[in-house]
Design a protein around this motif. Sequence first.
Motif, short mmCIF file in Angstrom:
data_model
loop_
_atom_site.label_atom_id
_atom_site.label_comp_id
_atom_site.label_asym_id
_atom_site.label_seq_id
_atom_site.Cartn_x
_atom_site.Cartn_y
_atom_site.Cartn_z
N VAL A 189 -41.64 49.55 6.22
CA VAL A 189 -42.83 49.90 6.99
C VAL A 189 -42.50 49.15 8.41
O VAL A 189 -41.05 47.80 8.86
CB VAL A 189 -43.61 48.50 6.39
CG1 VAL A 189 -44.67 48.48 7.01
CG2 VAL A 189 -43.89 48.92 5.03
N LEU A 190 -41.85 49.90 9.51
CA LEU A 190 -41.72 49.88 10.83
C LEU A 190 -43.12 49.80 11.49
O LEU A 190 -43.82 50.17 12.02
CB LEU A 190 -41.40 51.09 11.61
CG LEU A 190 -39.52 50.98 10.77
CD1 LEU A 190 -39.56 52.52 10.54
CD2 LEU A 190 -38.48 50.06 11.61
N THR A 191 -43.38 48.22 11.67
CA THR A 191 -44.15 48.04 12.69
C THR A 191 -44.16 46.43 13.52
O THR A 191 -43.30 45.95 13.42
CB THR A 191 -45.02 47.57 11.25
OG1 THR A 191 -46.28 47.42 12.69
CG2 THR A 191 -45.22 46.41 10.93
N ASP A 192 -44.99 46.13 14.66
CA ASP A 192 -44.80 44.90 15.96
C ASP A 192 -45.94 43.60 14.71
O ASP A 192 -46.15 42.69 15.23
CB ASP A 192 -45.57 44.92 16.88
CG ASP A 192 -47.01 45.91 17.00
OD1 ASP A 192 -47.75 46.16 16.04
OD2 ASP A 192 -47.30 46.56 17.96
N LEU A 193 -46.86 44.24 13.43
CA LEU A 193 -47.64 42.75 12.78
C LEU A 193 -48.52 42.65 13.33
O LEU A 193 -49.41 41.50 13.71
CB LEU A 193 -46.65 42.11 12.43
CG LEU A 193 -45.65 42.74 11.21
CD1 LEU A 193 -44.84 41.11 11.06
CD2 LEU A 193 -46.92 42.65 10.14
N LEU A 194 -48.80 43.00 14.97
CA LEU A 194 -50.11 43.27 15.45
C LEU A 194 -51.25 43.62 15.41
O LEU A 194 -51.31 44.71 15.62
CB LEU A 194 -49.72 42.76 17.45
CG LEU A 194 -48.40 42.01 17.63
CD1 LEU A 194 -47.66 42.87 18.93
CD2 LEU A 194 -48.38 41.30 17.08
N ASP A 195 -52.11 42.82 15.13
CA ASP A 195 -53.81 43.62 15.39
C ASP A 195 -53.93 44.09 13.80
O ASP A 195 -54.52 44.86 14.01
CB ASP A 195 -53.99 44.23 16.23
CG ASP A 195 -53.93 43.68 17.95
OD1 ASP A 195 -54.66 42.21 17.82
OD2 ASP A 195 -53.27 43.42 18.68
N LEU A 196 -52.67 44.24 12.66
CA LEU A 196 -53.28 44.87 11.88
C LEU A 196 -54.55 44.04 10.90
O LEU A 196 -54.58 43.16 11.47
CB LEU A 196 -52.15 44.49 10.75
CG LEU A 196 -50.82 45.23 10.95
CD1 LEU A 196 -49.48 45.26 10.12
CD2 LEU A 196 -50.81 46.64 10.96
N PRO A 197 -55.08 44.27 10.52
CA PRO A 197 -56.30 44.08 9.31
C PRO A 197 -56.23 42.78 9.13
O PRO A 197 -54.80 42.83 8.31
CB PRO A 197 -56.48 45.33 8.51
CG PRO A 197 -56.59 46.56 9.26
CD PRO A 197 -54.60 46.44 10.27
N SER A 198 -56.64 42.19 8.33
CA SER A 198 -56.96 41.04 7.66
C SER A 198 -56.10 41.50 5.82
O SER A 198 -57.12 42.18 5.87
CB SER A 198 -57.78 39.96 7.38
OG SER A 198 -58.03 39.00 6.86
N GLY A 199 -55.45 40.86 5.55
CA GLY A 199 -54.96 41.08 4.52
C GLY A 199 -54.21 41.92 4.29
O GLY A 199 -53.77 42.31 2.80
N SER A 200 -53.45 42.65 4.99
CA SER A 200 -52.25 43.78 4.69
C SER A 200 -51.18 43.47 4.71
O SER A 200 -50.84 44.00 3.49
CB SER A 200 -52.27 44.42 6.32
OG SER A 200 -53.75 45.04 7.30
N LEU A 201 -50.19 42.61 4.51
CA LEU A 201 -49.41 41.83 4.25
C LEU A 201 -49.87 42.13 2.79
O LEU A 201 -48.42 42.00 2.13
CB LEU A 201 -49.22 40.51 4.21
CG LEU A 201 -48.63 40.27 6.08
CD1 LEU A 201 -48.05 39.00 6.62
CD2 LEU A 201 -46.91 41.32 6.02
N SER A 202 -51.52 41.23 2.31
CA SER A 202 -51.04 41.41 0.84
C SER A 202 -51.08 42.87 0.20
O SER A 202 -50.35 42.46 -0.78
CB SER A 202 -52.42 40.65 0.50
OG SER A 202 -52.21 40.77 -1.14
N SER A 203 -50.99 43.38 0.85
CA SER A 203 -51.87 44.96 0.30
C SER A 203 -50.42 45.57 0.41
O SER A 203 -50.17 45.96 0.04
CB SER A 203 -52.70 45.76 1.56
OG SER A 203 -53.41 45.26 1.56
#
Length: 302
Positions: A189-203
């Motif tokens: 997964v290539l992302t800046d991890l900015l402004d992703l929805p809450s719970g995205s890491l868990s997903s």
Amino acid sequence: MTELRSKLDWGAFAPLRLKARSVADGVYAGSHKSPRKGSGVEFGGHRAYVPGDDLRYIDRHALMRHGDLLIREFETETDRDLWLFVDATKSMSYVGPGAPGPKYGFAALLAAALAYIAVRTGDRVGLDFFGGKNARPLPPRAGRDAFERVVAALEDVEPDGDLSQHRDVVDQALGRAQRSARRGAIQVVLTDLLDLPSGSLSSLTSLTTRGRSLSVVQVLSPAERDFPFEGAVQLRALEGNTVVETDAAQARQRYLAALADAQQKAAQELTPRGGRLITCATTDAPEVMVRRILSLGMEPSE
């Protein structure tokens, strides 16, 4: 390329096809060892149990001795899938001072180089996006045309959209992989991890079942990593409506501390489930980053 540059100035990361091949040629050498895990011939280590794992691979000795639910993993010499997820939201179009190009351009270069390496070894490559105009998912395929399909899809996308309030977009992309990714797949997964929805890491950690590896690569501009600004500054989010006016000198340490804390929390959430966080900036050497992604993706989770 004229039409493409009108959408996004790729800077030093264009032309993508040639850059990716050059990066891949500088990375890959020798035979490949499959990281596929499942029923096989060589023990590959343990990782924490997550719902959905095959109960046959629970280490009963660890359960009886320590009360820990651990999954035994194994390695086999066989082909595997590479699944690429690229963040194409508006924040990925950011360049910033001192950057050779936008974050999306660097992420696309890494993705294309990884795809080129995979098809050279006979593996299948799939691609999906978080956000972006004209984004289209590609189911995994092998063969000469697979790399060209990935490059074309990456070039067609214009970074756009704000996922902060739209977790369903992320879940849809991950759901497609959950249904289709084979045992032992490498997922990046290539992302800046900015402004992703809450719970995205868990997903994201749901992708680590069935012996599949997960590397989350945080791509930042050097300005986001170092906060080099001076004097009074106005900071405006590319996703959402946040605007901050502050003195750069006073805000720098708080910003850097908050960034480090966010990265630490992301790593802490990913690691127990078998995921890995890799951080980089668009000024880093792409060959080094691709080599690091491959080396970590091929290692069994601790």
